[in-house]
Design a protein around this motif. Structure first.
Motif: not given
Length: 337
Positions: A202-225
């Motif tokens: 088992v490994k501890r994992t970590l990511s950062h996320f930021r929502v760039v845009a939203m619409g139609s119940g979806c999102a454009l997200v930037q992810l940084q592992p």
């Protein structure tokens, strides 16, 4: 920070290319070099399609995706000049590793062997970093290791999610393990892991996320592992109840009752094709059968690298979005603010 072409760095022939692999039938997607690749202009997420709303697609909804069974070794080497495929494969399977010698010869590198320095999961589009210089490859690998230990992100992914995260940005932490379930390797979240769990993989994992845009119940997200684990970003977004569009493995772990989403037990939930709701299908102009072929909308857009010589400024490698990804953004009205 300087933004450079991924083809040459410090005379050591470090290569970066856009790549993509189809899930059920291993394939390679050929992507022409885009004007924004390796430039600041390419750093901006933008839709490159028509300004008009996209029409329904024909029988081949994602024409850039090629199947390996339709390619010879020579044709694959030619495609790899502009696109790189899965970094791992079964013995005898036609993959990047199996044709690295031919690719090296095709690029005029002589006896210099190419090796993979950095790559993401096999279903993910974006950058792959190859090097013909062992010293450069070792230096870059040490850079990535030190950056992870210091929790400094070096890679930025773009993702379209089915659902919108509850907060505009934050960190996702989870303990994950890899299990072989019904003949398939799956990543399983572990709640309250014990010391024994960590000793058993088992490994501890970590990511950062930021929502760039939203619409139609979806999102454009930037992810940084900030850690490395198979399918980490896909599983992390499932834990946010917002699976990545085209995730036909882990999206089944998100259930819905009366419009409310919840997590299903990962150990007892088998992978299945992602089924967007009717409203989302209409927005995407896709039939249900076409949606079953939807590629994973997870793209390695940017890599941060150190300067290749002492005193050189850090570098940033960029890969423009695939056309199907840009089309999805256009259909959903997702644009960077």
């Amino acid at each position: 920070m300087r933004t450079v072409l991924a083809r040459e760095m410090g005379g050591c022939s470090v290569l970066g290319r856009i790549w993509g692999v189809w899930r059920r039938r291993p394939g390679v997607r050929a992507v022409p070099k885009a004007p924004g690749f390796g430039t600041e202009a390419g750093h901006r997420l933008r839709s490159r399609g028509s300004s008009k709303r996209s029409r329904p697609l024909g029988g081949q909804p994602f024409p850039e995706l090629l199947q390996l069974e339709n390619l010879s070794r020579e044709e694959l080497v030619d495609v790899l000049r502009a696109a790189v495929v899965d970094q791992k494969g079964k013995p005898g399977e036609l993959t990047l590793f199996s044709v690295l010698p031919e690719l090296s010869q095709s690029l005029g590198l002589g006896d210099q062997e190419l090796q993979v320095v950095q790559a993401s999961g096999k279903e993910t589009s974006g950058l792959v970093l190859l090097s013909s210089c062992p010293q450069t490859a070792s230096r870059l690998q040490k850079f990535f290791i030190h950056s992870r230990r210091a929790q400094r992100p070096t890679a930025t992914y773009c993702a379209v999610t089915d659902g919108i995260p509850a907060t505009s940005e934050g960190k996702i932490q989870a303990a994950l393990k890899l299990e072989h379930v019904d003949g398939v390797d799956l990543v399983i979240p572990v709640k309250s892991p014990s010391r024994k769990d960590f000793q058993e993989g088992v490994k501890r994992t970590l990511s950062h996320f930021r929502v760039v845009a939203m619409g139609s119940g979806c999102a454009l997200v930037q992810l940084q592992p900030l850690t490395v684990f198979p399918s980490q970003l896909q599983v992390h977004m499932v834990l946010q109840l917002c699976p990545v569009l085209g995730d036909h493995t882990y999206s089944a772990h998100v259930g819905t009752v009366l419009g409310q989403r919840f997590l299903l037990p990962a150990e007892s939930t088998k992978p299945q094709r992602q089924v967007p709701d009717e409203a989302l299908l209409r927005r995407l102009c896709l039939t249900p059968s076409q949606a079953a072929q939807l590629p994973l909308h997870l793209h390695l857009h940017c890599l941060h690298l150190p300067g290749m010589r002492p005193g050189e400024a850090p570098m940033k490698l960029l890969a423009p979005l695939p056309s199907y990804f840009s089309r999805t953004l256009q259909c959903l009205g997702l644009h960077q603010q």
